[in-house]
Design a protein around this motif. Structure first.
Motif, short mmCIF file in Angstrom:
data_model
loop_
_atom_site.label_atom_id
_atom_site.label_comp_id
_atom_site.label_asym_id
_atom_site.label_seq_id
_atom_site.Cartn_x
_atom_site.Cartn_y
_atom_site.Cartn_z
N TRP A 157 6.68 -10.83 5.00
CA TRP A 157 6.37 -10.12 3.77
C TRP A 157 6.77 -8.66 3.99
CZ3 TRP A 157 1.31 -11.85 0.99
CH2 TRP A 157 1.31 -13.23 0.88
N VAL A 158 7.62 -8.15 3.13
CA VAL A 158 8.08 -6.77 3.24
C VAL A 158 7.33 -5.95 2.19
CG1 VAL A 158 10.05 -5.20 3.14
CG2 VAL A 158 10.34 -7.52 4.05
N TRP A 159 6.60 -4.98 2.66
CA TRP A 159 5.82 -4.11 1.77
C TRP A 159 6.43 -2.72 1.83
CZ3 TRP A 159 2.05 -6.42 -1.03
CH2 TRP A 159 1.56 -7.65 -0.55
N GLU A 160 6.67 -2.14 0.69
CA GLU A 160 7.11 -0.75 0.61
C GLU A 160 6.02 0.03 -0.10
OE1 GLU A 160 10.82 -0.84 -1.46
OE2 GLU A 160 11.93 -1.48 0.33
N ALA A 161 5.57 1.09 0.55
CA ALA A 161 4.51 1.92 -0.01
C ALA A 161 5.02 3.35 -0.15
CB ALA A 161 3.28 1.89 0.91
N ASP A 162 4.55 4.02 -1.17
CA ASP A 162 4.98 5.39 -1.42
C ASP A 162 4.64 6.32 -0.26
OD1 ASP A 162 6.05 4.66 -3.84
OD2 ASP A 162 4.36 5.44 -5.02
N ASP A 163 3.57 6.01 0.47
CA ASP A 163 3.16 6.85 1.59
C ASP A 163 2.22 6.05 2.50
OD1 ASP A 163 0.58 6.94 0.33
OD2 ASP A 163 1.25 8.66 -0.85
N HIS A 164 1.82 6.67 3.60
CA HIS A 164 0.96 5.99 4.57
C HIS A 164 -0.41 5.68 4.00
CE1 HIS A 164 3.61 6.13 8.07
NE2 HIS A 164 4.03 7.28 7.58
N HIS A 165 -0.91 6.54 3.14
CA HIS A 165 -2.22 6.29 2.51
C HIS A 165 -2.17 5.02 1.67
CE1 HIS A 165 -6.15 7.11 0.86
NE2 HIS A 165 -5.65 7.00 -0.36
N ALA A 166 -1.14 4.87 0.85
CA ALA A 166 -1.01 3.66 0.02
C ALA A 166 -0.89 2.42 0.90
CB ALA A 166 0.20 3.77 -0.90
N TYR A 167 -0.18 2.52 2.02
CA TYR A 167 -0.06 1.38 2.94
C TYR A 167 -1.42 1.02 3.54
CZ TYR A 167 0.88 -1.39 7.03
OH TYR A 167 0.84 -2.38 7.98
N ARG A 168 -2.17 2.01 3.97
CA ARG A 168 -3.50 1.73 4.55
C ARG A 168 -4.40 1.07 3.52
NH1 ARG A 168 -2.61 6.84 6.94
NH2 ARG A 168 -3.94 7.82 5.39
N LEU A 169 -4.35 1.54 2.27
CA LEU A 169 -5.16 0.92 1.22
C LEU A 169 -4.73 -0.53 0.99
CD1 LEU A 169 -5.42 3.82 -1.37
CD2 LEU A 169 -7.20 2.99 0.20
N LEU A 170 -3.44 -0.80 1.06
CA LEU A 170 -2.92 -2.16 0.92
C LEU A 170 -3.51 -3.07 2.00
CD1 LEU A 170 -0.88 -4.41 -0.01
CD2 LEU A 170 0.64 -3.42 1.73
N VAL A 171 -3.43 -2.64 3.25
CA VAL A 171 -3.94 -3.46 4.35
C VAL A 171 -5.44 -3.66 4.20
CG1 VAL A 171 -4.29 -3.58 6.85
CG2 VAL A 171 -2.08 -2.89 5.92
N ASP A 172 -6.17 -2.62 3.85
CA ASP A 172 -7.62 -2.78 3.61
C ASP A 172 -7.87 -3.81 2.52
OD1 ASP A 172 -8.39 -0.98 5.55
OD2 ASP A 172 -8.65 0.69 4.15
N ALA A 173 -7.09 -3.76 1.45
CA ALA A 173 -7.27 -4.71 0.35
C ALA A 173 -6.97 -6.13 0.82
CB ALA A 173 -6.38 -4.34 -0.83
N LEU A 174 -5.88 -6.32 1.53
CA LEU A 174 -5.51 -7.66 2.01
C LEU A 174 -6.56 -8.22 2.95
CD1 LEU A 174 -1.69 -7.26 2.67
CD2 LEU A 174 -2.78 -8.65 0.90
N ARG A 175 -7.13 -7.38 3.79
CA ARG A 175 -8.14 -7.85 4.76
C ARG A 175 -9.40 -8.37 4.09
NH1 ARG A 175 -8.03 -6.08 10.18
NH2 ARG A 175 -10.25 -5.71 10.00
N GLU A 176 -9.62 -7.98 2.85
CA GLU A 176 -10.81 -8.43 2.12
C GLU A 176 -10.53 -9.64 1.23
OE1 GLU A 176 -12.73 -5.14 0.24
OE2 GLU A 176 -12.74 -3.98 2.11
N THR A 177 -9.37 -10.26 1.43
CA THR A 177 -9.02 -11.47 0.67
C THR A 177 -8.83 -12.63 1.65
OG1 THR A 177 -6.62 -11.24 0.82
CG2 THR A 177 -7.73 -10.04 -0.98
N ALA A 212 -6.35 -3.43 -7.58
CA ALA A 212 -7.59 -2.67 -7.73
C ALA A 212 -7.73 -1.57 -6.68
CB ALA A 212 -8.80 -3.61 -7.65
N ARG A 213 -7.08 -1.74 -5.53
CA ARG A 213 -7.30 -0.83 -4.41
C ARG A 213 -6.19 0.18 -4.16
NH1 ARG A 213 -10.73 -2.82 -0.28
NH2 ARG A 213 -10.53 -0.74 0.55
N THR A 214 -4.98 -0.09 -4.66
CA THR A 214 -3.88 0.80 -4.32
C THR A 214 -2.87 0.87 -5.44
OG1 THR A 214 -2.32 1.40 -2.57
CG2 THR A 214 -2.46 -0.94 -3.16
N ALA A 215 -1.99 1.84 -5.35
CA ALA A 215 -0.87 1.99 -6.28
C ALA A 215 0.33 2.41 -5.46
CB ALA A 215 -1.19 3.04 -7.34
N GLY A 216 1.51 2.25 -6.02
CA GLY A 216 2.71 2.67 -5.32
C GLY A 216 3.12 1.74 -4.20
N VAL A 217 2.84 0.44 -4.38
CA VAL A 217 3.19 -0.55 -3.37
C VAL A 217 4.03 -1.64 -4.02
CG1 VAL A 217 2.28 -2.27 -1.76
CG2 VAL A 217 1.10 -0.10 -2.05
#
Length: 121
Positions: free
Chosen positions: A67-87, A44-49
């Motif tokens: 856990w190895v995360w690959e993100a298309d860019d730094h913005h997608a990575y930041r959105l991923l971390v924000d999403a994980l922090r809310e779970t 719901a929060r990011t794409a390209g991860v």
């Protein structure tokens, strides 16, 4: 998007340790928790991860999983971390021990040289 931008994906090695709450769940409860609480938040929060998971509890007492995360860019990575922090993943099911974040062959792009790598067949 230029070729250089396309190659500059962000890779994060998320070193985590399971918590007693996670370990108290059955295997099916863990699978269900990840599928219903973590994956939907990420989608719901990011794409390209993309992600891969490695068990390390056999060799380390401090870190049980990487856990190895690959993100298309730094913005997608930041959105991923924000999403994980809310779970419940973040600091409830897992303690995030360390984050190692980088871009593959960044030095080669910076200095305009070919990347050094080994290939075995």
């Amino acid at each position: 998007m230029s070729t250089e931008q396309a190659e500059a994906t962000v890779t994060a090695f998320m070193l985590v340790k399971t918590t007693p709450e996670w370990l108290a769940m059955t295997v099916q409860e863990r699978v269900d928790a990840f599928a219903t609480q973590v994956v939907p938040a990420i989608e719901a929060r990011t794409a390209g991860v993309r992600s891969r998971f490695y068990d390390t509890e056999f060799y380390s007492a401090r870190v049980t999983d990487v856990w190895v995360w690959e993100a298309d860019d730094h913005h997608a990575y930041r959105l991923l971390v924000d999403a994980l922090r809310e779970t419940p993943f973040w600091d409830r099911y897992f303690e995030v021990v360390d984050l190692l974040v980088g871009t593959e062959n960044g030095y080669a792009r910076t200095y305009g040289v070919a990347p050094v790598a080994t290939i075995t067949t």
